[in-house]
Design a protein around this motif. Structure first.
Motif, PDB file in Angstrom:
ATOM      1  N   HIS A 426      41.704  35.936  48.438  1.00  0.00           N
ATOM      2  CA  HIS A 426      42.889  35.097  48.297  1.00  0.00           C
ATOM      3  C   HIS A 426      43.205  34.503  49.660  1.00  0.00           C
ATOM      4  N   THR A 427      43.390  33.197  49.720  1.00  0.00           N
ATOM      5  CA  THR A 427      43.742  32.538  50.977  1.00  0.00           C
ATOM      6  C   THR A 427      45.116  31.900  50.848  1.00  0.00           C
ATOM      7  N   GLU A 472      42.404  39.714  51.340  1.00  0.00           N
ATOM      8  CA  GLU A 472      42.819  38.563  52.134  1.00  0.00           C
ATOM      9  C   GLU A 472      42.397  38.752  53.585  1.00  0.00           C
TER      10      GLU A 472
END
Length: 655
Positions: A426-427, A472
């Protein structure tokens, strides 16, 4: 979108390993305690937690009542946490109080001696060594940095051990007592959960002199078998991969100790440790006297879930096709049970390397398969879809609404591929896309298993839980905890709850009466006690373990989280267990899982109970209610400060 996919099957070769070892020690000291005692944390070296006593049985357990109690920390202070348990030898009970070691008369609770501790803390348990004919019995406790020996008779420091009664480990500390195998003391390691740091090697010392006997490399070094499972020099300086639980099990007939080693560090990102990563998440059999490697079985290849093996296996014999087979059963956080031949490590009822999904974290190494037992079937749920969301028939409208709101906050975009579901990258700025993973920190945890060795039936408590989250890139300002820093790894876990966390698949809500509760969003049961026939691999019965008192009366039989405690079993046909947060101590019928007796304590009995015969000839059952603030009413001393409420509760039939 309810996405699912399955990776292509590729076999993973995970073979043996090597060890550092030095010559062993003599075998003159044999276990001498009567089986009606409880001389070690799990009763015996096989870890059965089985008492041959039957004075308390199915027919009379309903009359069980408290015989005496003992406040562990009457002056208050830090909790000992779940897991503390006494031992009993020849009518004397020994237990740690954190700031002292005490000996009690086991049938009355009368204090026989007390050894105050200065500048150190003793937790979980103590270890009893019966002596060798020349040296008298000793009580060992860990100071964190080393071991100290006390006279079992008087509590005085036994200065004939080590230097003035103590030894230093000379490496990574370990805060819990050793396992005593004849004249060998086996110690694990407490490592911080950071990628590079002290080794998690297990060590052994002579119970008579304190001399170091051997050390086992939990991460195989160059030239050792298993080293090839660490690619790209991922083995260098690697921390974790340690035996961090406070006891292990052994087979004296073949001089074998069975170590359960945890996951390599870091827990959730393995891009800097590609490969299957032996001996992470493995049972490793070694020679008790030399530390020489015998065999291993890896339960997870390249762990990315922090699914350690927290409890050692139980050892027992089973019948397979008319032949007696020496076996062991190992359970862990994924909720799987592996039944192996304890001589070879080979599965008895079958284990398949099944294809599992992979994700997209840059640089990560994903094992294409994971070992799934043919039998027994999973003890906890490992697959989730929208049909598993809790309903109003299960709990309350408020709880259901909170769970749907939690799911909606992630945009309804979830991934679950069943066992060993991975987490995706996830960015910042991406729409939430989370994996839902079961059982997260559930399955069978610290409590471990008990077994009736006369029948080959294993009893284990499991919790049901889940997690929502992703992986992340580490934020230099993020609070990731666990001793890691932004410079030591590129990625870590995350969720809408923030950096460093997988949000629990649970929801907070207010009841109609205004009480705040946090409950799982999967349908009950959330906790179970399970009986498995080791001979066939079949589950015999599964009973709900624990209640949820804040729910309407007719909906409270949900089962509950039971991470810290575990069961024992007796010849009276009973399984005793606390473990649940509802403060109940219970006795189940070992034949069918029916609750026959329960007693409510002021605080949750999150420990493994014991059963023993006192000097008065009566059978007793004991358990510790753990920790200030865990549950129950607050109690304050004269200075207004909260008192620690950990107490030992001892039960017997009325005279």
């Amino acid at each position: 979108m309810w996405a699912r996919f399955v990776a292509v099957a590729v076999a993973v070769a995970v073979l043996g390993a090597a060890t550092m070892a030095t010559p062993g020690v003599g075998r003159s000291a044999e276990p001498s305690a009567d089986p009606v005692d409880w001389p070690s944390y799990a009763h015996d070296l096989h870890g059965t937690r089985y008492s041959p006593l039957s004075q308390i049985n199915r027919g009379n357990v309903g009359r069980l009542q408290q015989a005496w109690a003992f406040r562990l920390r009457p002056e208050g202070g830090a909790s000992l946490l779940g897991g503390t348990s006494p031992i009993v030898v020849a009518g004397t009970m020994y237990l740690p109080l954190g700031n002292a070691i005490v000996a009690l008369e086991a049938h009355t609770g009368r204090e026989l001696w007390r050894r105050p501790l200065q500048g150190t803390t003793a937790r979980r348990a103590v270890a009893y060594w019966p002596g060798d004919g020349q040296l008298k019995p000793r009580i060992f406790f860990s100071t964190g940095a080393g071991l100290t020996a006390l006279s079992a008779a008087t509590g005085e420091i036994d200065t004939t051990f080590g230097t003035g009664g103590s030894i230093e480990y000379g490496g990574t500390p370990f805060s819990y007592p050793p396992t005593v195998f004849k004249n060998v003391l086996v110690i694990g390691a407490t490592t911080a959960e950071m990628p590079v740091g002290p080794a998690g090697n297990s060590r052994a010392f002579d119970a008579r002199t304190g001399k170091k006997l051997w050390e086992f490399n939990s991460v195989p070094q160059p030239g050792e078998v298993g080293h090839e499972t660490w690619l790209n020099d991922g083995w260098k300086g690697r921390s974790g991969t340690n035996m961090w639980v406070w006891y292990t099990t052994a087979d004296p007939a073949i001089d074998t100790i069975y170590m359960t080693l945890g996951s390599p560090s870091p827990n959730y990102y393995g891009g800097d440790r590609p490969g299957a990563n032996l001996f992470g998440n493995s049972i490793v059999a070694v020679d008790a006297n030399t530390g020489k490697y015998k065999w291993h079985f890896q339960t997870i290849h390249h762990d990315l879930w922090d699914w350690d093996l927290p409890a050692p296996p139980v050892l027992f014999d089973i019948k397979v096709k008319g032949k007696t087979v020496p076996a062991l059963a190992e359970t862990g956080k994924p909720g799987l049970m592996y039944i192996l031949d304890r001589r070879t490590g080979k599965p008895i009822h079958g284990v398949n390397e099944k294809p599992v999904a992979k994700a997209d974290v840059p640089g990560e190494w994903y094992s294409p398969t994971q070992p799934i037992p043919v039998k027994p079937e999973p003890l906890s749920r490992m697959i989730w879809d929208e049909n598993d969301i809790v309903t109003e028939a299960d709990t309350t409208p408020e709880h259901v609404a909170a769970c749907h709101a939690l799911l909606a906050s992630y945009g309804g975009n979830f991934f679950n591929s069943g066992p060993f579901t991975p987490f995706f990258l996830h960015t910042p700025g991406d729409a939430p896309r989370a994996s839902i993973n079961l059982p997260h920190n559930g399955g069978s945890n610290w409590g471990g298993s008990a077994v009736d060795p006369t029948k080959g039936i294993v009893f284990v408590n499991t919790s049901e839980s889940g997690s929502i989250g992703w992986i992340e890139k580490r934020d230099p300002k993020g609070d990731y905890g666990r001793g890691t820093t932004a410079s030591t790894q590129a990625y870590d876990r995350g969720s809408l709850a923030g950096a460093g966390a997988y949000s629990s698949f649970s929801a907070s809500f207010k009841t109609a009466e205004g009480r705040t509760m946090i409950l799982p969003c999967i349908r009950p049961p959330w906790g179970r006690l399970i009986a498995v026939d080791g001979n066939s691999g079949n589950i015999l019965w599964a009973s709900r373990l624990g209640i949820t008192e804040g729910l309407p009366k007719e909906k409270q039989e949900t089962g509950s989280n039971n991470t810290f405690g575990g069961p024992i079993v007796t010849a009276g046909g009973l399984v005793f267990i606390g473990a649940t947060s509802d403060r109940r101590f219970r006795a189940f019928d070992a034949a069918n899982g029916k609750i026959l007796w329960e007693h409510e304590l002021a605080y949750a009995p999150m420990t493994v109970p014991i059963s023993y015969r006192g000097s008065d000839g009566r059978q007793y059952v004991a358990v510790i209610g753990a920790g200030s603030g865990l549950s129950g009413p607050a109690t304050r001393g004269p200075d207004g400060k909260p008192l620690n409420q950990e107490s030992l509760h001892v039960f017997a039939l009325p005279k």
